[in-house]
Design an enzyme around this catalytic site. Sequence first.
Site, PDB file in Angstrom:
ATOM      1  N   TYR A  29      23.972 109.148 -58.473  1.00  0.00           N
ATOM      2  CA  TYR A  29      22.612 109.115 -58.168  1.00  0.00           C
ATOM      3  C   TYR A  29      21.736 109.395 -59.519  1.00  0.00           C
ATOM      4  O   TYR A  29      20.472 108.675 -59.582  1.00  0.00           O
ATOM      5  CB  TYR A  29      22.296 110.370 -57.436  1.00  0.00           C
ATOM      6  CG  TYR A  29      20.971 110.932 -57.210  1.00  0.00           C
ATOM      7  CD1 TYR A  29      20.233 110.123 -56.363  1.00  0.00           C
ATOM      8  CD2 TYR A  29      20.546 112.102 -57.733  1.00  0.00           C
ATOM      9  CE1 TYR A  29      18.504 110.599 -56.230  1.00  0.00           C
ATOM     10  CE2 TYR A  29      19.144 112.564 -57.681  1.00  0.00           C
ATOM     11  CZ  TYR A  29      18.261 111.781 -56.901  1.00  0.00           C
ATOM     12  OH  TYR A  29      16.943 112.297 -57.053  1.00  0.00           O
TER      13      TYR A  29
ATOM     14  N   GLN B  91       9.432 114.150 -48.740  1.00  0.00           N
ATOM     15  CA  GLN B  91       8.616 115.539 -48.821  1.00  0.00           C
ATOM     16  C   GLN B  91       7.356 115.195 -49.785  1.00  0.00           C
ATOM     17  O   GLN B  91       6.161 115.594 -49.364  1.00  0.00           O
ATOM     18  CB  GLN B  91       9.344 116.449 -49.603  1.00  0.00           C
ATOM     19  CG  GLN B  91      10.656 116.926 -48.886  1.00  0.00           C
ATOM     20  CD  GLN B  91      11.268 118.039 -49.357  1.00  0.00           C
ATOM     21  OE1 GLN B  91      10.831 119.170 -49.185  1.00  0.00           O
ATOM     22  NE2 GLN B  91      12.434 117.574 -50.200  1.00  0.00           N
TER      23      GLN B  91
END
Length: 302
Positions: free
Chosen positions: A126, A11
């Site tokens: 993560y 993005q």
Amino acid sequence: MRLVVTGRDGQVAASLLEAGQGNAGLEVVAIGRPELDLTRPQTVIDAIAVAKPDIVVSAAAYTAVDQAEDEPDLAFAVNATGAGKVAEAAARLGVPVIHLSTDYVFDGSAPGAYVETDATAPLGVYGASKLAGEQAVAAANPRHLILRTAWVYSPFGRNFVKTMLRLAADRDEISVVADQWGNPTCALDIADAILHAAAMLRRDNSFTAFGIYHLAGTDETNWSDFARHILDTSRVFGGPWARVRDIATMDYPTKARRPANSRLSSAKFASTFGWNAPDWRRSADKVVRRLVVGETKQALTA
């Protein structure tokens, strides 16, 4: 200024490429696999050297939060080792690196918005891999800006806004978590902030305020109210709409735990670079309008 960004499809990379179109004096070059593969360190060094950047933006990352629990080695290879190699490549060329990080480096237990000096405590693989990436970047290149952001959405790729619009096209009611709070952040705004900071780095050879910054949309909300705003805005523009039902995090179990509080204070970035993100509602309205009016329904699934 030649800005080289890692990752072609993310993005932020897509937003930077769009921002560079028709912008005199700015060239944005995105590099990714196979030329640059964060799991193959030598490709990183070589690809960035060939690109001849003035500034490197380290945006490519492993972002599958739940899948990371099953693929820790890959997550760390990309987000830690790979990110460090990007910073090292920039350092070898004598240029700064701007690295994108995340709110997931925190555990979400703070009572208010996190500041850069708050203790980190990632809840899952993560977040731990991204925190290790911050450390690798800082160690490899002293001229670094590490930008922690959160709840990123845009007209590009897969994100919460596009998911809500897609689901609303097929159902009357959507259940959304109401007890996780944060700052929705538009990737188009992130790109604008990066360009603003990069321009300052190019102008000021004596710049010394390198380090960690938080960069998020202005004002806060929870996921369900964010969804309501998206869908109410969509309905105004003739797009899909559905009712939103509040649920608790415990009602939507995921493999990886999410921070209950992802709020980030961007005051340090605003003070240093003189740039403030718009109110998240204004940016969300622009993205929803663009998706509903300017793209086909099929594009929402891209």
